[in-house]
Motif scaffolding. Structure first.
Motif, PDB file in Angstrom:
ATOM      1  N   LEU A 346      15.548  25.339 -99.998  1.00 58.19           N
ATOM      2  CA  LEU A 346      15.659  25.491-101.453  1.00 58.19           C
ATOM      3  C   LEU A 346      16.314  26.822-101.827  1.00 58.19           C
ATOM      4  CD1 LEU A 346      12.274  23.975-102.672  1.00 58.19           C
ATOM      5  CD2 LEU A 346      14.560  23.100-103.170  1.00 58.19           C
ATOM      6  N   ALA A 347      15.970  27.871-101.073  1.00 57.74           N
ATOM      7  CA  ALA A 347      16.601  29.171-101.329  1.00 57.74           C
ATOM      8  C   ALA A 347      18.121  29.016-101.213  1.00 57.74           C
ATOM      9  CB  ALA A 347      16.085  30.211-100.349  1.00 57.74           C
ATOM     10  N   ASN A 348      18.573  28.304-100.184  1.00 57.73           N
ATOM     11  CA  ASN A 348      20.019  28.058-100.006  1.00 57.73           C
ATOM     12  C   ASN A 348      20.596  27.302-101.198  1.00 57.73           C
ATOM     13  OD1 ASN A 348      19.928  27.376 -96.399  1.00 57.73           O
ATOM     14  ND2 ASN A 348      19.719  29.269 -97.538  1.00 57.73           N
ATOM     15  N   LYS A 349      19.861  26.317-101.679  1.00 57.36           N
ATOM     16  CA  LYS A 349      20.354  25.548-102.832  1.00 57.36           C
ATOM     17  C   LYS A 349      20.526  26.442-104.065  1.00 57.36           C
ATOM     18  CE  LYS A 349      19.001  21.161-103.903  1.00 57.36           C
ATOM     19  NZ  LYS A 349      20.143  20.285-103.688  1.00 57.36           N
ATOM     20  N   PHE A 350      19.668  27.469-104.151  1.00 56.02           N
ATOM     21  CA  PHE A 350      19.764  28.393-105.281  1.00 56.02           C
ATOM     22  C   PHE A 350      20.642  29.605-104.962  1.00 56.02           C
ATOM     23  CE2 PHE A 350      16.036  25.993-106.726  1.00 56.02           C
ATOM     24  CZ  PHE A 350      16.274  25.901-108.095  1.00 56.02           C
ATOM     25  N   ARG A 367       9.971  32.245-104.294  1.00 57.62           N
ATOM     26  CA  ARG A 367       9.255  30.971-104.231  1.00 57.62           C
ATOM     27  C   ARG A 367       8.791  30.524-105.612  1.00 57.62           C
ATOM     28  NH1 ARG A 367       5.929  28.969 -99.784  1.00 57.62           N
ATOM     29  NH2 ARG A 367       6.926  29.741 -97.940  1.00 57.62           N
ATOM     30  N   SER A 368       8.153  31.423-106.317  1.00 60.93           N
ATOM     31  CA  SER A 368       7.584  30.996-107.601  1.00 60.93           C
ATOM     32  C   SER A 368       8.701  30.758-108.611  1.00 60.93           C
ATOM     33  CB  SER A 368       6.507  31.951-108.093  1.00 60.93           C
ATOM     34  OG  SER A 368       7.103  33.076-108.648  1.00 60.93           O
ATOM     35  N   MET A 373      11.743  26.716-111.680  1.00 58.42           N
ATOM     36  CA  MET A 373      12.994  26.044-112.044  1.00 58.42           C
ATOM     37  C   MET A 373      12.927  24.547-111.741  1.00 58.42           C
ATOM     38  SD  MET A 373      15.849  28.967-111.244  1.00 58.42           S
ATOM     39  CE  MET A 373      17.166  28.330-112.286  1.00 58.42           C
ATOM     40  N   LEU A 374      12.280  24.187-110.624  1.00 59.53           N
ATOM     41  CA  LEU A 374      12.125  22.754-110.328  1.00 59.53           C
ATOM     42  C   LEU A 374      11.209  22.093-111.361  1.00 59.53           C
ATOM     43  CD1 LEU A 374      11.833  22.683-106.410  1.00 59.53           C
ATOM     44  CD2 LEU A 374      13.805  22.035-107.795  1.00 59.53           C
ATOM     45  N   ALA A 375      10.177  22.840-111.780  1.00 52.46           N
ATOM     46  CA  ALA A 375       9.268  22.287-112.797  1.00 52.46           C
ATOM     47  C   ALA A 375      10.023  22.056-114.105  1.00 52.46           C
ATOM     48  CB  ALA A 375       8.090  23.231-113.008  1.00 52.46           C
ATOM     49  N   SER A 414      13.385  31.609-116.664  1.00 53.37           N
ATOM     50  CA  SER A 414      13.650  31.503-115.225  1.00 53.37           C
ATOM     51  C   SER A 414      15.152  31.579-114.929  1.00 53.37           C
ATOM     52  CB  SER A 414      13.042  30.220-114.643  1.00 53.37           C
ATOM     53  OG  SER A 414      13.655  29.080-115.181  1.00 53.37           O
ATOM     54  N   LEU A 415      15.972  31.164-115.882  1.00 56.72           N
ATOM     55  CA  LEU A 415      17.424  31.255-115.669  1.00 56.72           C
ATOM     56  C   LEU A 415      17.843  32.727-115.601  1.00 56.72           C
ATOM     57  CD1 LEU A 415      20.007  29.418-115.466  1.00 56.72           C
ATOM     58  CD2 LEU A 415      20.428  30.068-117.840  1.00 56.72           C
ATOM     59  N   HIS A 416      17.283  33.517-116.509  1.00 62.34           N
ATOM     60  CA  HIS A 416      17.609  34.957-116.517  1.00 62.34           C
ATOM     61  C   HIS A 416      17.107  35.621-115.228  1.00 62.34           C
ATOM     62  CE1 HIS A 416      18.918  34.795-120.705  1.00 62.34           C
ATOM     63  NE2 HIS A 416      17.896  33.980-120.893  1.00 62.34           N
ATOM     64  N   ASP A 417      15.898  35.217-114.807  1.00 60.00           N
ATOM     65  CA  ASP A 417      15.345  35.801-113.574  1.00 60.00           C
ATOM     66  C   ASP A 417      16.223  35.453-112.376  1.00 60.00           C
ATOM     67  OD1 ASP A 417      13.318  36.751-115.106  1.00 60.00           O
ATOM     68  OD2 ASP A 417      11.853  35.216-114.505  1.00 60.00           O
ATOM     69  N   TRP A 418      16.660  34.197-112.346  1.00 61.76           N
ATOM     70  CA  TRP A 418      17.500  33.744-111.221  1.00 61.76           C
ATOM     71  C   TRP A 418      18.830  34.515-111.198  1.00 61.76           C
ATOM     72  CZ3 TRP A 418      22.052  30.475-111.686  1.00 61.76           C
ATOM     73  CH2 TRP A 418      22.590  30.105-110.455  1.00 61.76           C
ATOM     74  N   LEU A 419      19.452  34.616-112.352  1.00 60.56           N
ATOM     75  CA  LEU A 419      20.709  35.366-112.413  1.00 60.56           C
ATOM     76  C   LEU A 419      20.471  36.833-112.049  1.00 60.56           C
ATOM     77  CD1 LEU A 419      22.434  33.877-115.600  1.00 60.56           C
ATOM     78  CD2 LEU A 419      23.244  33.710-113.235  1.00 60.56           C
TER      79      LEU A 419
END
Ligand code: AMP
Ligand code: MG
Length: 527
Positions: A346-350, A367-368, A373-375, A414-419
């Protein structure tokens, strides 16, 4: 001259039953996989002559030393032990030696009754045969370990299912057809010498390194081989399940008789692809309890591995308690092993190379974030494949402002956190998109996300064999008066699904989610 060999049949009389394949004088060649024929090093003449191809696929092969037999196995079906099953509608032609020295099984499915047919007719309807060809070849192209399909012939016979329909034979090419159920049969019937031979055979054929390791060990070699095999199969199954979860594949009937010892996807029955992200998605009409729902699959793999372990116990130690003490840690270790492989996937997918990437100190954070994001995907019923395509485009600076707003709406913080973990933010992504649109030369800054974007593109397919398009292609073939006319769509779609990671234009028809279709979609075992 190259010829079939029969190493498995030579193992013991108890592992197979000889049985002739019926004559199919009306057989017509519908699909032939020349690329696969080349890969497994079938003779040049066969690769060039449709008549020979049709003969091979209808069991009248001229390949040297071809034979015909059905394999015995048992299995747990939906949690219940079903006793002896075996190949009820499949004939092994033999094992073909490829140019790399490995063996592949060539097996015909739908070629007629065998001693294991029980109540069944031994046939396969054309629709499911085409479906198996499409799905197995698409999965292979997606990088998922899978049995392959060499071709399909229509038999010219009528098969009774819900009504009369055309019969067909699909030729499957697999690393082997050894299943968890194969071991279960010899354990259940207490044929322990055969079980031991089978274990050494499987280890040598599929896990040669481990077999060599066992050879060097002192002590009980049956026990060492059984434990090494169990460990190796667990590892392969974990990898397989991660691939299924990565692309959104739902096998539909993960019974132990459909669980390959070589770790390939086998026995394509009621399988389907996940459209909207829904962990409890089930498409199979016979899976009423949702036993094999999308997110249940890893747990069911774990369950199947426990059945394999049980079957191997008599080899591990004659004292059951002692055997359990040795096997239990392997089975109890599966959740942690899977979890680690799953979150890396999943890390790779993100766009992260591993689960602790993106932050120095706290893997739990990524992880969280992934879970959140999946939720969000589940909550908003977003398409699994398209969501990752959008996220990839966002990070690549290729997403227009409207689509960016949509992502922000669905994923919010979560989008902001991911970016942020990628060292970026929405504004910067927007500016890069604008600059790209205005055709300005990409600056140095532009390339800072290249490796993350490349990782996402390598792990997130754009094209998957979506249920709607698979069924559309099959329907069209079934409805044509001459079957060959209807194969155009199958060929077209297959050639697109052969390159699933290629960047597609937004207008590409095969990208469409077809969520309405999926909502009412039901799959059948195809018997
Ligand atoms: P499957 O669900 O396709 O994995 O099949 C489960 C078992 O049923 C296997 O032993 C198959 O060989 C057998 N089987 C399925 N369909 C038929 C059929 N039409 N005729 C005979 N045996 C069948
Ligand atoms: Mg099966």
């Amino acid at each position: 001259m190259k010829q079939f060999i029969h190493s498995y049949r030579e193992l013991d009389q108890a592992v197979f039953e000889n049985c002739a394949i019926a004559d199919w004088p009306e057989a017509k060649l519908l699909l032939w996989n020349n690329k696969l024929a080349q890969e497994i090093d079938l003779p040049e003449a066969l690769r060039q002559q449709p008549k020979l191809q049709c003969d091979l696929l209808s069991g009248q092969t001229s390949l040297a030393n071809s034979s015909s037999y059905a394999l015995v196995y048992a299995g747990h079906q939906f949690g219940q032990f079903a006793g002896r099953l075996g190949d009820g509608r499949a004939h092994m032609l033999g094992e073909w030696p490829t140019s790399t020295g490995s063996l592949v099984d060539l097996q015909l499915k739908g070629s007629g009754p065998t001693p294991f047919s029980r109540g069944g007719d031994g046939f396969c309807a054309l629709g499911p045969a085409l479906r198996e060809y499409l799905m197995s070849e698409a999965l292979h192209a997606l990088g998922v370990p899978s049995a392959r399909s060499l071709g399909v012939v229509s038999t010219g016979a009528t098969v009774e299912r819900d009504g009369p329909t055309g019969g067909a034979i699909v030729c499957r090419v697999a690393q082997s057809h050894l299943r968890v159920g194969t071991f279960q049969w010899f354990a259940a019937t207490e044929q322990h010498p055969v079980l031991a031979k089978l274990t050494h055979y499987a280890l040598k054929r599929h896990y040669p390194e481990q077999a060599a390791g066992v050879k060097q060990q002192a002590g009980n070699s049956d026990s060492a081989a059984a434990l090494a095999l169990l460990d190796a199969v667990i590892d392969k199954q974990i990898q397989l399940l991660c691939h299924w979860m990565r692309i959104g594949f739902i096998h539909g009937v993960m019974n132990t008789d459909n669980c390959s010892i070589a770790g390939e996807t086998i026995d394509f029955g009621p399988c389907a692809m996940l459209g909207s992200f829904n962990p409890s998605a089930v498409y199979s009409s016979i899976d009423r309890q949702g036993r094999y729902a999308f997110a249940q699959q890893p747990a069911m793999m774990n369950w199947n591995m426990a059945r394999l372990a049980e079957s191997l116990l008599p080899l591990i130690d004659t004292n059951v308690e002692a055997a359990l003490d040795l096997a239990r840690p392997l089975i109890e270790g599966i959740p942690a092993r899977f979890d680690s492989a799953y979150y890396t996937m999943l890390a790779n997918k993100f766009g992260f190379s591993d689960i602790s990437a993106g932050q120095q100190n706290n893997p739990a954070e990524l992880r969280s974030l992934i879970d959140t994001m999946l939720a969000a995907m589940a909550k908003h019923e977003l398409d699994y494949t398209l969501s990752f395509r959008q996220l990839t485009k966002l990070l690549a600076g290729e997403l227009d402002p409207k689509a960016q707003d949509q992502l922000e709406h669905y994923f919010s913080d979560s989008l902001h956190d991911w970016l942020g973990l990628h060292g970026s933010n929405l504004q910067e992504c927007g500016e890069r998109q604008l600059a790209r649109q205005q055709g300005s030369e990409p600056g140095k800054e532009e390339h800072k996300h290249d490796s993350a974007v490349a990782l996402m593109r390598a792990n997130n397919p754009e094209l998957i064999p979506r249920n709607y398009f698979v069924e559309q292609a099959i329907e069209q073939t079934l409805n044509q008066t001459t079957k060959t006319q209807g194969l155009n769509l199958i060929q077209d779609y297959l050639s697109a699904w052969q390159r699933p990671y290629d960047k597609q234009a937004d207008q590409c028809e095969l990208l469409q989610s077809k969520a309405d279709f999926d909502q009412h979609y039901r799959t059948f075992c195809g018997t």
